[in-house]
Design a protein around this motif. Structure first.
Motif, PDB file in Angstrom:
ATOM      1  N   GLY A 271       0.739  -1.294   0.046  1.00  0.00           N
ATOM      2  CA  GLY A 271      -0.038   0.068  -0.027  1.00  0.00           C
ATOM      3  C   GLY A 271       0.940   1.360   0.012  1.00  0.00           C
ATOM      4  O   GLY A 271       0.628   2.250  -0.953  1.00  0.00           O
ATOM      5  N   PRO A 272       1.744   1.570   1.082  1.00  0.00           N
ATOM      6  CA  PRO A 272       2.493   2.718   0.832  1.00  0.00           C
ATOM      7  C   PRO A 272       3.246   2.709  -0.414  1.00  0.00           C
ATOM      8  O   PRO A 272       3.701   3.866  -0.840  1.00  0.00           O
ATOM      9  N   LEU A 273       3.949   1.341  -1.090  1.00  0.00           N
ATOM     10  CA  LEU A 273       4.651   1.564  -2.323  1.00  0.00           C
ATOM     11  C   LEU A 273       3.739   2.140  -3.394  1.00  0.00           C
ATOM     12  O   LEU A 273       4.284   3.060  -4.103  1.00  0.00           O
ATOM     13  N   LEU A 274       2.406   1.668  -3.338  1.00  0.00           N
ATOM     14  CA  LEU A 274       1.718   2.237  -4.495  1.00  0.00           C
ATOM     15  C   LEU A 274       1.193   3.682  -4.240  1.00  0.00           C
ATOM     16  O   LEU A 274       1.402   4.533  -5.252  1.00  0.00           O
ATOM     17  N   GLY A 275       0.969   4.099  -2.906  1.00  0.00           N
ATOM     18  CA  GLY A 275       0.829   5.776  -2.806  1.00  0.00           C
ATOM     19  C   GLY A 275       2.245   6.526  -3.230  1.00  0.00           C
ATOM     20  O   GLY A 275       1.793   7.679  -3.569  1.00  0.00           O
ATOM     21  N   SER A 276       3.224   5.980  -2.909  1.00  0.00           N
ATOM     22  CA  SER A 276       4.330   6.577  -3.062  1.00  0.00           C
ATOM     23  C   SER A 276       4.565   6.668  -4.817  1.00  0.00           C
ATOM     24  O   SER A 276       5.133   7.949  -5.135  1.00  0.00           O
ATOM     25  N   LEU A 277       4.412   5.652  -5.496  1.00  0.00           N
ATOM     26  CA  LEU A 277       4.730   5.646  -6.794  1.00  0.00           C
ATOM     27  C   LEU A 277       3.828   6.477  -7.684  1.00  0.00           C
ATOM     28  O   LEU A 277       4.317   7.127  -8.621  1.00  0.00           O
ATOM     29  N   VAL A 278       2.412   6.542  -6.951  1.00  0.00           N
ATOM     30  CA  VAL A 278       1.589   7.277  -7.926  1.00  0.00           C
ATOM     31  C   VAL A 278       1.818   8.917  -7.696  1.00  0.00           C
ATOM     32  O   VAL A 278       1.017   9.936  -8.068  1.00  0.00           O
ATOM     33  N   ARG A 279       2.302   9.251  -6.585  1.00  0.00           N
ATOM     34  CA  ARG A 279       2.504  10.709  -5.978  1.00  0.00           C
ATOM     35  C   ARG A 279       2.901  11.610  -7.238  1.00  0.00           C
ATOM     36  O   ARG A 279       2.527  12.668  -7.423  1.00  0.00           O
ATOM     37  N   PRO A 280       4.129  11.233  -7.839  1.00  0.00           N
ATOM     38  CA  PRO A 280       4.643  12.141  -9.119  1.00  0.00           C
ATOM     39  C   PRO A 280       3.708  12.255 -10.198  1.00  0.00           C
ATOM     40  O   PRO A 280       3.430  13.066 -10.879  1.00  0.00           O
ATOM     41  N   ILE A 281       2.617  11.294 -10.285  1.00  0.00           N
ATOM     42  CA  ILE A 281       1.441  11.203 -11.412  1.00  0.00           C
ATOM     43  C   ILE A 281       0.391  12.246 -10.885  1.00  0.00           C
ATOM     44  O   ILE A 281       0.124  13.231 -11.603  1.00  0.00           O
TER      45      ILE A 281
END
Length: 446
Positions: A271-281
């Motif tokens: 979950g934290p990984l997904l939230g981190s990866l989409v932040r630049p998006i």
């Protein structure tokens, strides 16, 4: 060309296209890289107790006590973000990055002390866990520093990458620490990170820069505390980042208590990984469509995801619970990127409007730089208040589980708050009719 003297760069002009293409973007990228490295470790240390807490079975702490252990670093980290924000402007971005990285040696060393003796009392765990809040302060100083390196048109993506690189520290610690504990014992959960901390401090000292244009008197910086926009954005950031960091640290303990048969440490990082990866998006979408528009839709998505989480808990369906929580993490990541893109845009637009009303050509010319400085200072206050959401999320779950045996009451409260945030975003930044209470920023590409 930028002139570098003993780690300080003078004549920094990111809005000058020739300067940016010839030299500026290479320097900015180098500083961004090492800023991400240091901030990543800050998040790692800040959230390490989210995994350590579920490994404290020998101490027989209650569910509410475990939520206190994971909540305190969020509280301390949020408070420290205010002084950390002003530090780069006072001491230099490079200099403060080195100091803030070395301070992470304190919580990593003390963690091993806390778990080395099974007789360690609960109050000692609280004190030692609270020192992990030092890692939470790094975010504010890093973001306040990096915003000065990039032109306005690239703020969303640059701040998104900087924040995402830090946020991934949450998933790193939740993926790596269970493996480290299995191989080396609970005490290694903190000691493992010490070589990386030393390496990041050395890299920041050797390869980062201080900007003379980013320096600002303390009195000038704290003026943003009186701006209404600072507190509106603080509330919105509670909803986005506060939710992200709160869910990241609460998810392992919540899953362990609601689905005891599930091996939570094997996937808690997802979950934290997904939230981190989409932040630049989220930042990139904000650059293109406007941060306020993306933020408003994000709060709507978060509310829908909460309904799925509640349904999973109500039906006892872990797959539904997990999928809905992953969607929720993704929505918080998008919102993190879009809200941070709004901050510099709001304060530059605010500074320009004030200057235009003054009728001074010199004030109008200086307004963008003044707005960037005010935006950087506002980032600290906004990120500090926003991070408090992590504390409230954990305490809400702890209180809800203790009082009712489930998390339903907490989820209901979160949903109501997201509705308020969506309405506030529309009222202040999207509607086209002017307001007598607050200026409308819809035309400023917020």
């Amino acid at each position: 060309m930028a002139r570098r003297e003993r780690g300080w760069i003078r004549d920094w002009e990111p809005e000058n296209p020739h300067f940016w293409e010839s030299r500026g973007k290479q320097i900015a990228r180098r500083n961004l890289l090492w800023s991400i490295a240091a901030e990543h470790l800050g998040f790692t240390v800040w959230t390490v107790w989210s995994i350590v807490a579920v490994k404290l079975g020998a101490y027989r702490f209650s569910t509410d006590q475990l939520f206190w252990i994971v909540a305190l670093p969020n509280l301390v980290g949020s408070v420290l973000r205010i002084p950390y924000t002003f530090a780069p402007a006072r001491f230099g971005g490079r200099n403060w990055t080195v100091v803030s990285a070395l301070l992470l040696l304190v919580p990593t060393g003390l963690l091993s002390v806390a778990v080395s003796d099974p007789r360690t009392p609960f109050w000692a765990f609280l004190v030692i866990a609270a020192t992990a809040g030092l890692g939470g302060g790094n975010f504010a100083s890093s973001m306040a520093n990096i915003t000065h390196f990039y032109p306005q048109s690239r703020q969303g993506l640059a701040l998104g990458w900087n924040a995402a690189g830090g946020n991934i520290g949450v998933s790193s610690v939740q993926f790596v620490v269970p493996l480290v504990i299995s191989a080396l014992g609970l005490g290694a959960a903190g000691l493992f990170w010490i070589p990386f901390i030393l390496a990041s401090a050395a890299g920041a000292w050797l390869f980062m820069d201080n900007l003379t244009s980013a320096t600002s008197p303390f009195r000038q910086q704290v003026k943003v505390a009186g701006a209404g926009q600072t507190w509106i954005m603080s509330l919105l950031y509670i909803g986005t980042f506060g939710s992200y960091i709160g869910y990241s640290t609460a998810f392992p303990v919540l899953t362990k208590t609601q689905f005891p048969s599930v091996a939570v440490t094997s996937f808690a990082f997802a979950g934290p990984l997904l939230g981190s990866l989409v932040r630049p998006i989220g930042g990139r979408l904000a650059d293109r469509f406007g941060g306020a528009r993306i933020t408003a839709w994000t709060f709507c998505g978060m509310g829908a995801a909460l309904a799925g989480v509640w349904s999973g808990l109500h039906l006892g369906s872990f797959p539904m619970f997990l999928v809905a929580f992953l969607v929720l993490f993704g929505m918080t990541g998008l919102g993190n990127g879009s809200t941070y893109r709004m901050i510099p845009a709001i304060f530059v637009a605010r500074a320009v409007r004030i200057a235009e009303k003054s009728g001074s050509p010199a004030a109008v010319e200086d307004a963008p730089l003044r707005g960037r400085r005010e935006g950087a200072a506002a980032i600290g206050i906004i990120s500090a208040v926003g991070a408090l959401g992590g504390f409230f999320v954990n305490r809400s779950f702890g209180t809800s589980v203790q009082a009712t045996g489930g998390a339903g009451a907490a989820l209901l409260g979160f949903g109501a708050f997201y509705i308020v945030c969506a309405g506030l975003t529309w009222w202040c930044y999207l509607r086209t009719i002017g307001s007598r209470v607050l200026p409308n920023f819809a035309t400023a590409r917020v």
